[in-house]
Design an enzyme around this catalytic site. Structure first.
Site, short mmCIF file in Angstrom:
data_model
loop_
_atom_site.label_atom_id
_atom_site.label_comp_id
_atom_site.label_asym_id
_atom_site.label_seq_id
_atom_site.Cartn_x
_atom_site.Cartn_y
_atom_site.Cartn_z
N GLY A 1 2.28 2.96 13.99
CA GLY A 1 2.90 1.77 14.29
C GLY A 1 2.35 0.86 15.26
O GLY A 1 2.24 -0.29 15.31
N LYS B 1 1.08 -1.18 0.11
CA LYS B 1 -0.04 0.21 0.13
C LYS B 1 0.81 1.27 0.12
O LYS B 1 1.52 1.61 0.91
CB LYS B 1 -0.99 0.06 1.32
CG LYS B 1 -2.21 1.07 0.95
CD LYS B 1 -2.64 1.78 2.19
CE LYS B 1 -2.06 2.93 2.95
NZ LYS B 1 -1.70 4.12 2.14
N CYS C 1 13.09 10.36 8.80
CA CYS C 1 12.72 9.89 10.10
C CYS C 1 14.20 10.08 11.01
O CYS C 1 14.07 10.15 12.20
CB CYS C 1 12.27 8.53 10.28
SG CYS C 1 13.19 7.66 8.93
N GLU D 1 9.31 0.54 11.23
CA GLU D 1 10.49 1.59 11.05
C GLU D 1 9.83 2.87 11.30
O GLU D 1 8.87 3.55 10.61
CB GLU D 1 10.90 1.70 9.56
CG GLU D 1 12.51 2.26 9.62
CD GLU D 1 12.38 3.64 8.97
OE1 GLU D 1 12.29 4.67 10.07
OE2 GLU D 1 12.35 3.96 7.98
N GLU E 1 8.98 14.60 17.33
CA GLU E 1 9.29 14.68 16.02
C GLU E 1 8.56 15.57 15.17
O GLU E 1 7.31 15.77 15.10
CB GLU E 1 9.18 13.24 15.39
CG GLU E 1 9.66 13.17 13.84
CD GLU E 1 9.50 11.79 13.33
OE1 GLU E 1 8.45 11.30 13.33
OE2 GLU E 1 10.56 11.40 12.80
N GLY F 1 6.36 4.53 9.09
CA GLY F 1 5.60 5.69 9.06
C GLY F 1 5.44 6.23 10.48
O GLY F 1 6.68 6.19 11.29
N SER F 2 4.58 6.80 11.16
CA SER F 2 4.58 7.51 12.44
C SER F 2 4.74 6.40 13.55
O SER F 2 3.86 5.23 13.21
CB SER F 2 3.33 8.30 12.61
OG SER F 2 1.95 7.52 12.41
N THR F 3 5.06 6.64 14.70
CA THR F 3 4.95 5.52 15.84
C THR F 3 3.65 5.54 16.01
O THR F 3 3.09 4.34 16.50
CB THR F 3 5.77 6.49 17.04
OG1 THR F 3 7.05 6.29 16.69
CG2 THR F 3 5.62 5.53 18.25
P1 NAI Z 1 1.39 7.74 8.97
O1 NAI Z 1 1.98 6.88 10.01
O2 NAI Z 1 -0.50 7.97 9.16
O3 NAI Z 1 1.29 7.33 7.20
C1 NAI Z 1 2.19 6.27 6.76
C2 NAI Z 1 1.54 5.22 6.22
O4 NAI Z 1 0.68 4.46 6.89
C3 NAI Z 1 0.67 5.80 5.15
O5 NAI Z 1 0.72 4.61 3.89
C4 NAI Z 1 -0.65 5.74 5.44
O6 NAI Z 1 -1.64 5.69 4.59
C5 NAI Z 1 -0.69 4.52 6.39
N1 NAI Z 1 -1.72 4.52 7.57
C6 NAI Z 1 -2.01 5.58 8.24
N2 NAI Z 1 -3.12 5.05 9.08
C7 NAI Z 1 -2.92 3.83 8.97
C8 NAI Z 1 -3.88 2.95 9.63
N3 NAI Z 1 -4.70 3.06 10.72
N4 NAI Z 1 -3.66 1.35 9.44
C9 NAI Z 1 -2.65 1.14 8.45
N5 NAI Z 1 -2.00 2.09 7.75
C10 NAI Z 1 -2.26 3.34 8.18
O7 NAI Z 1 2.07 9.22 8.73
P2 NAI Z 1 1.91 10.60 8.39
O8 NAI Z 1 0.29 10.72 9.08
O9 NAI Z 1 1.76 10.69 6.82
O10 NAI Z 1 2.66 11.45 9.11
C11 NAI Z 1 2.50 11.65 10.57
C12 NAI Z 1 4.01 11.75 11.16
O11 NAI Z 1 4.49 10.61 11.05
C13 NAI Z 1 4.84 12.71 10.49
O12 NAI Z 1 4.68 14.18 10.92
C14 NAI Z 1 6.16 12.26 10.90
O13 NAI Z 1 6.67 12.58 12.15
C15 NAI Z 1 5.79 10.72 10.94
N6 NAI Z 1 6.28 9.90 9.84
C16 NAI Z 1 7.41 9.13 9.87
C17 NAI Z 1 7.82 8.45 8.75
C18 NAI Z 1 9.02 7.67 8.93
O14 NAI Z 1 9.84 7.49 7.54
N7 NAI Z 1 9.26 6.95 9.93
C19 NAI Z 1 7.13 8.78 7.28
C20 NAI Z 1 6.24 9.56 7.38
C21 NAI Z 1 5.73 10.14 8.58
#
Ligand code: NAI
Ligand code: MG
Length: 506
Positions: free
Chosen positions: A260, A202, A311, A277, A408, A255-257
């Site tokens: 996670g 996804k 990140c 991660e 973060e 993605g976000s903690t």
């Molecule tokens: P997010 O964690 O919501 O999104 C990352 C992925 O997870 C996207 O594909 C999203 O569609 C998916 N996702 C979101 N909710 C989900 C759920 N309930 N079940 C399964 N998958 C889901 O991150 P977002 O909202 O884009 O950014 C929020 C914060 O997260 C950022 O400000 C940053 O601090 C952090 N982040 C960290 C990243 C990293 O590389 N570790 C990358 C992106 C964001």
């Protein structure tokens, strides 16, 4: 602040062929076919530099995920993939890397349009690194060796033959973010394919385009139907459905903690395997004996690379008192010179935040930090006009409990904090975070630097450098920065089950 805005669509800056590709509603890849969502729904992809419409993409949800998982299962059990020799599989994985380089410019254009990052950066970083992980992982396909293991208990020597066999874990669900859309897809897909798994990927709703183009490249490389299925869609629908699908053996998430944690909850019912991660708030420590010019340049890139949307960004800068003013003014001077603009403009050094939401989040942190008493040496605001831009910012006079120090931000915002001595207090302060992804140390004293590197609770530590990544090096986090490692030999265990087979031979 230097900002190049535009009232015309950035689409005009890419070749006609790519514009044509973007002009059709982009379908999803399920079982080797490009299909629209079962619901018929689509969503809009926005250019973050102009806020204009860029493309329309099929919006997958639970029904599409379900079909994709079935296709992946079938491809593993009944298709050619499960019976393919490791060498043949490795050659396909290698070819994906070759094709990514063949389409270097096009992929970099797509990445720049969709994410907002400079084309030149995507061309030298995102795309070649994506090719590199496929090339590196292709070699592992033929080297997934178990072991012959002598056993001792209750047997006499030679009575039993025991060995381990490494098998693909099965159907893998992979969920990736928007900061490095192609590279995150590559980090996930390459080891899964090298180990012989099948995948439902996804892509992020903010940046689905390069992942969908990668799907076409996988087909061109000869990845059989159903082995990789790519479903664009939103986290709460498609992502959640993938994380909780009973047909998925393992979930890999970046993605976000907070999300996670949701992934772990969704996986816990069936005890699905999970690797994560997640976020970071990485300390970058400059000692007064460092090469100060190198430390200033490296720490500038450490926070501002990819607009701070990394990140592993070096977002908490600790500088020894004697050189604090010099370092902070050096980084602030560099920050003030950064040219903000449209990613496809050759003069641009930093693009916009990826989305309206991320823009709001970063501006919220700036407001909160300044209200709590932090001082912006440079930046501290967002420029007026179209596009989700934020001025590169260096904050000083912070307190340890401020949100800008603890959370973060994921934007171009550095907090700079002085310290007196290289001692236990410095180490404790640097480690005083829920995260543990990365850290930096700048010093000419290699013994001192390595003592610090050992004491920092982080998955990657860079000494006299920052952001050095390699397909061969493991990457991942301590504490709430995640579970498991990406890349290197270390990632393979995410995708393999070790089976111990014992035969009685006497
Ligand atoms: P997010 O964690 O919501 O999104 C990352 C992925 O997870 C996207 O594909 C999203 O569609 C998916 N996702 C979101 N909710 C989900 C759920 N309930 N079940 C399964 N998958 C889901 O991150 P977002 O909202 O884009 O950014 C929020 C914060 O997260 C950022 O400000 C940053 O601090 C952090 N982040 C960290 C990243 C990293 O590389 N570790 C990358 C992106 C964001
Ligand atoms: Mg989210």
């Amino acid at each position: 602040m230097n900002i190049h805005t535009t009232s015309t669509s950035t689409l005009e800056r890419v070749p006609a062929e790519l514009r044509k590709w973007l002009s059709v509603p982009r379908p999803m890849l399920i079982n080797g076919k490009w299909v629209q969502a079962k619901s018929g729904k689509v969503f809009d992809v926005i250019d973050p530099a102009t806020e204009m419409h860029l493309a329309t993409v099929a919006e997958g949800d639970a029904a599409d995920i379900d079909e994709a998982v079935r296709a992946a299962r079938n491809a593993l059990d009944n298709g050619p993939w499960g019976r393919m020799s490791p060498s043949a599989r490795g050659r396909i994985v290698h070819k994906i890397g070759d094709l990514i380089l063949k389409y270097l410019d096009e992929l970099a254009q797509l990445e720049s349009l969709d994410n907002g990052k400079p084309f030149a950066v995507a061309r030298v970083a995102d795309v070649p690194l994506s090719a590199d992980i496929f090339h590196y992982m292709s070699g592992w396909a033929t080297k997934l060796e178990g072991k012959h293991i002598p056993i001792s208990n209750l047997v006499s020597p030679g009575q039993y033959l025991s060995f381990t066999r490494l098998e693909p874990v099965g159907v893998v669900g992979q969920i990736i973010p928007w900061n490095f859309p192609l590279l995150m897809a590559a980090w996930k897909l390459a080891p899964a394919l090298a180990t012989g798994c099948t995948v439902v990927l996804k892509v992020a709703e903010e940046t689905p385009l390069s992942g969908l183009r990668l799907g076409e490249i996988l087909q061109e490389a000869g990845v059989p139907d159903g082995v990789v299925n790519i479903v664009p869609g939103f986290g709460e629908t498609a992502g959640a459905a993938l994380a909780s699908h009973p047909g998925v053996a393992k979930v890999a998430f970046t993605g976000s903690t907070d999300v996670g944690r949701l992934i772990v909850q969704a996986a816990s019912r069936d005890l699905r395997k999970v690797s994560l991660e997640l976020g970071g708030k990485s300390p970058n420590i400059i000692l007064d004996d460092a090469d100060i010019e190198a430390a200033i340049a490296g720490s500038t890139a450490g926070i501002f690379f990819n607009h701070g949307q990394c990140c592993n960004a070096g977002s908490r800068l600790f500088v020894q008192e004697k050189v604090f003013d010099k370092v902070v003014s050096g980084i602030a001077a560099n920050a003030a010179k950064i040219k903000l603009g449209v990613g496809m403009d050759a003069a641009t050094e930093m693009g916009p935040m990826v989305s309206d939401v991320q823009h709001g989040r970063v501006k919220g942190y700036l407001k909160c930090g300044l209200e709590e008493g932090a001082r912006a040496v440079t930046g501290g605001s967002a420029p007026d006009g179209k596009g989700y831009f934020v001025n590169p910012t260096v904050l000083v006079d912070t307190k340890p409990d401020m949100k800008v120090v603890r959370e973060e931000i994921f934007g171009p915002v550095l907090v700079a904090i002085p310290f007196k001595e290289v001692d236990e207090k410095l180490i404790a302060t640097a480690n005083d975070t829920i995260y543990g992804l990365a850290a930096g140390v700048w010093s000419r004293d290699i013994a001192k630097a390595n003592q610090l590197a050992n004491a920092l609770k982080a998955g990657s530590v860079w000494v006299n450098c920052y952001h050095v990544f390699d397909a061969a090096l493991p990457f991942g986090g301590y504490k709430q920065s995640g579970w498991g490692r990406e890349m290197g030999q270390a990632v393979l265990s995410n995708y393999l089950e070790a089976k111990a087979i014992t035969s009685r031979i006497a």
